[in-house]
Design a protein around this motif. Structure first.
Motif, PDB file in Angstrom:
ATOM      1  N   MET A 136      15.118  11.525  22.793  1.00  0.00           N
ATOM      2  CA  MET A 136      15.768  11.387  21.488  1.00  0.00           C
ATOM      3  C   MET A 136      14.703  11.268  20.390  1.00  0.00           C
ATOM      4  N   ILE A 137      15.019  11.794  19.226  1.00  0.00           N
ATOM      5  CA  ILE A 137      14.155  11.662  18.054  1.00  0.00           C
ATOM      6  C   ILE A 137      14.736  10.562  17.162  1.00  0.00           C
ATOM      7  N   TYR A 138      13.903   9.588  16.824  1.00  0.00           N
ATOM      8  CA  TYR A 138      14.308   8.494  15.943  1.00  0.00           C
ATOM      9  C   TYR A 138      13.514   8.580  14.639  1.00  0.00           C
ATOM     10  N   THR A 139      14.190   8.361  13.534  1.00  0.00           N
ATOM     11  CA  THR A 139      13.504   8.297  12.244  1.00  0.00           C
ATOM     12  C   THR A 139      13.674   6.895  11.662  1.00  0.00           C
ATOM     13  N   VAL A 140      12.636   6.406  11.008  1.00  0.00           N
ATOM     14  CA  VAL A 140      12.705   5.104  10.350  1.00  0.00           C
ATOM     15  C   VAL A 140      12.493   5.311   8.855  1.00  0.00           C
ATOM     16  N   THR A 141      13.444   4.836   8.063  1.00  0.00           N
ATOM     17  CA  THR A 141      13.316   4.838   6.606  1.00  0.00           C
ATOM     18  C   THR A 141      13.423   3.390   6.140  1.00  0.00           C
ATOM     19  N   PHE A 142      12.294   2.806   5.772  1.00  0.00           N
ATOM     20  CA  PHE A 142      12.281   1.396   5.386  1.00  0.00           C
ATOM     21  C   PHE A 142      13.004   1.172   4.067  1.00  0.00           C
ATOM     22  N   ASN A 143      12.891   2.124   3.154  1.00  0.00           N
ATOM     23  CA  ASN A 143      13.451   1.939   1.819  1.00  0.00           C
ATOM     24  C   ASN A 143      14.287   3.158   1.422  1.00  0.00           C
ATOM     25  N   PRO A 144      15.470   3.331   2.055  1.00  0.00           N
ATOM     26  CA  PRO A 144      16.312   4.493   1.741  1.00  0.00           C
ATOM     27  C   PRO A 144      16.754   4.467   0.279  1.00  0.00           C
ATOM     28  N   SER A 145      17.366   5.548  -0.137  1.00  0.00           N
ATOM     29  CA  SER A 145      17.857   5.632  -1.511  1.00  0.00           C
ATOM     30  C   SER A 145      19.042   6.574  -1.580  1.00  0.00           C
ATOM     31  N   ILE A 146      19.858   6.382  -2.606  1.00  0.00           N
ATOM     32  CA  ILE A 146      20.740   7.453  -3.038  1.00  0.00           C
ATOM     33  C   ILE A 146      19.932   8.276  -4.027  1.00  0.00           C
ATOM     34  N   ASP A 147      19.706   9.530  -3.727  1.00  0.00           N
ATOM     35  CA  ASP A 147      19.029  10.412  -4.671  1.00  0.00           C
ATOM     36  C   ASP A 147      20.090  11.024  -5.582  1.00  0.00           C
ATOM     37  N   TYR A 148      20.094  10.585  -6.848  1.00  0.00           N
ATOM     38  CA  TYR A 148      21.045  11.079  -7.833  1.00  0.00           C
ATOM     39  C   TYR A 148      20.357  12.189  -8.612  1.00  0.00           C
ATOM     40  N   VAL A 149      20.722  13.414  -8.285  1.00  0.00           N
ATOM     41  CA  VAL A 149      20.075  14.585  -8.876  1.00  0.00           C
ATOM     42  C   VAL A 149      20.944  15.098 -10.022  1.00  0.00           C
ATOM     43  N   ILE A 150      20.361  15.166 -11.214  1.00  0.00           N
ATOM     44  CA  ILE A 150      21.104  15.644 -12.380  1.00  0.00           C
ATOM     45  C   ILE A 150      20.331  16.769 -13.059  1.00  0.00           C
ATOM     46  N   LYS A 151      21.054  17.788 -13.489  1.00  0.00           N
ATOM     47  CA  LYS A 151      20.477  18.927 -14.209  1.00  0.00           C
ATOM     48  C   LYS A 151      20.933  18.868 -15.653  1.00  0.00           C
TER      49      LYS A 151
END
Length: 303
Positions: free
Chosen positions: A1-16
């Motif tokens: 299995m591949i595991y990823t660790v994200t210590f500080n996730p985010s909602i990426d709010y992308v605006i144009k």
């Protein structure tokens, strides 16, 4: 299995915003919200390429709930530690120029960290672990090294995607893969690097310091891989760059999607470069069809 660790996730709010003007009211042409963070990006791309992974890390509050729900809806398996406080929101403003405003994220308590360690410490030689991205100020500066130390001797193949001294400090634990770009490579050794030969020379030094495989991304000039099998160059596909977020994470995901099935480092390198480019040419992380369309343009040559 591949595991990823994200210590500080985010909602990426992308605006144009067309022709953004500071100090005035600007109208949004379009906006989107994505589960963000380097490890999460790797898990999302792996999912798009038909490879299972499990996303680990810390989430909290209504923003953390959004991240977990959106990943699960995409088909990404999650096993986050829930903490007090809200997961951060990062604003990505796309206009005449690209501007980012990144949140700080919640504090992580020792008990939270221990819960994450319990999940990670169960990994074995069949597993890959990706440690990538920003670490909150409430976490130890040597957190990557501590995780590697805990897993020493278990045969877990660890990918480290960070920079500077934080990266160098992990090399004694012989990470399976690291991925600095050419500018970060220059900063590590405090030298000016101008040629492919110099990049290969200093990438080999990183191998001598412990890294098993080193990928150096060079934007439009493609990428270099230095491993025990030698040095390889991958050409960069042609296309219009639309997105600077997640291309490096996509390269790692593409590499692991192939290597975890074939154990062929050259094939993995090719799929990695195609995946990174496909993300750069799209507004979100790459999809399988986009990667497959670019694969014929990627030529891997042993140097």
């Amino acid at each position: 299995m591949i595991y990823t660790v994200t210590f500080n996730p985010s909602i990426d709010y992308v605006i144009k915003v067309d022709n953004f003007i500071p100090g005035t009211v600007n109208r949004v042409a379009y906006d989107n919200k994505y589960a963000g963070g380097k490890g999460i990006n790797v898990s999302r791309v792996l999912n798009n390429l038909g490879v299972e992974s499990k996303a680990l890390g810390f989430i909290g509050g209504f923003t953390g709930a959004f991240i977990e729900t959106s990943l699960q809806q995409e088909g990404v398996e999650t096993d986050f530690v829930t903490v007090n406080g809200d997961t951060r929101i990062n604003v990505k403003l796309k206009s005449n120029e690209e501007t980012e405003i990144n949140g700080a994220g919640p504090n992580i308590l020792p008990d939270d960290l221990n819960k994450l360690f319990e999940k990670i410490n169960s990994l074995d030689s069949e597993d890959f672990l990706i440690l990538a991205g920003n670490v909150q100020s409430s976490l130890p500066r040597d957190i990557y090294s501590r995780i590697q130390g805990n897993l020493e001797g278990k045969g877990v193949k660890i990918v480290v995607d960070t920079t500077g001294e934080a990266l160098v400090s992990t090399l004694k634990y012989k990470p399976f893969l690291i991925k600095p770009n050419n500018h970060e490579l220059s900063e590590i050794f405090n030298v000016q690097i101008n040629t492919k030969e110099e990049i290969i020379h200093y990438a080999q030094k990183l191998r001598e310091m412990g890294a098993q495989n080193v990928i150096i991304s060079m934007a439009g000039e493609g990428a270099l891989l230095v491993s025990e099998e030698g040095a390889f160059h991958a050409s960069a596909p042609k296309g219009e760059v639309k997105n600077s977020v997640g291309a490096g994470d996509s390269l790692i995901a593409g590499f692991l999607a192939s290597y975890s099935k074939t154990l062929d480092i050259s094939l993995a390198f090719k799929l990695g470069v195609a995946s990174g480019s496909a993300t750069a040419f799209s507004m979100d992380l790459c999809k399988m069809e986009e990667v497959e369309n670019l694969l014929p343009q990627v030529s891997v040559t042993k140097i």
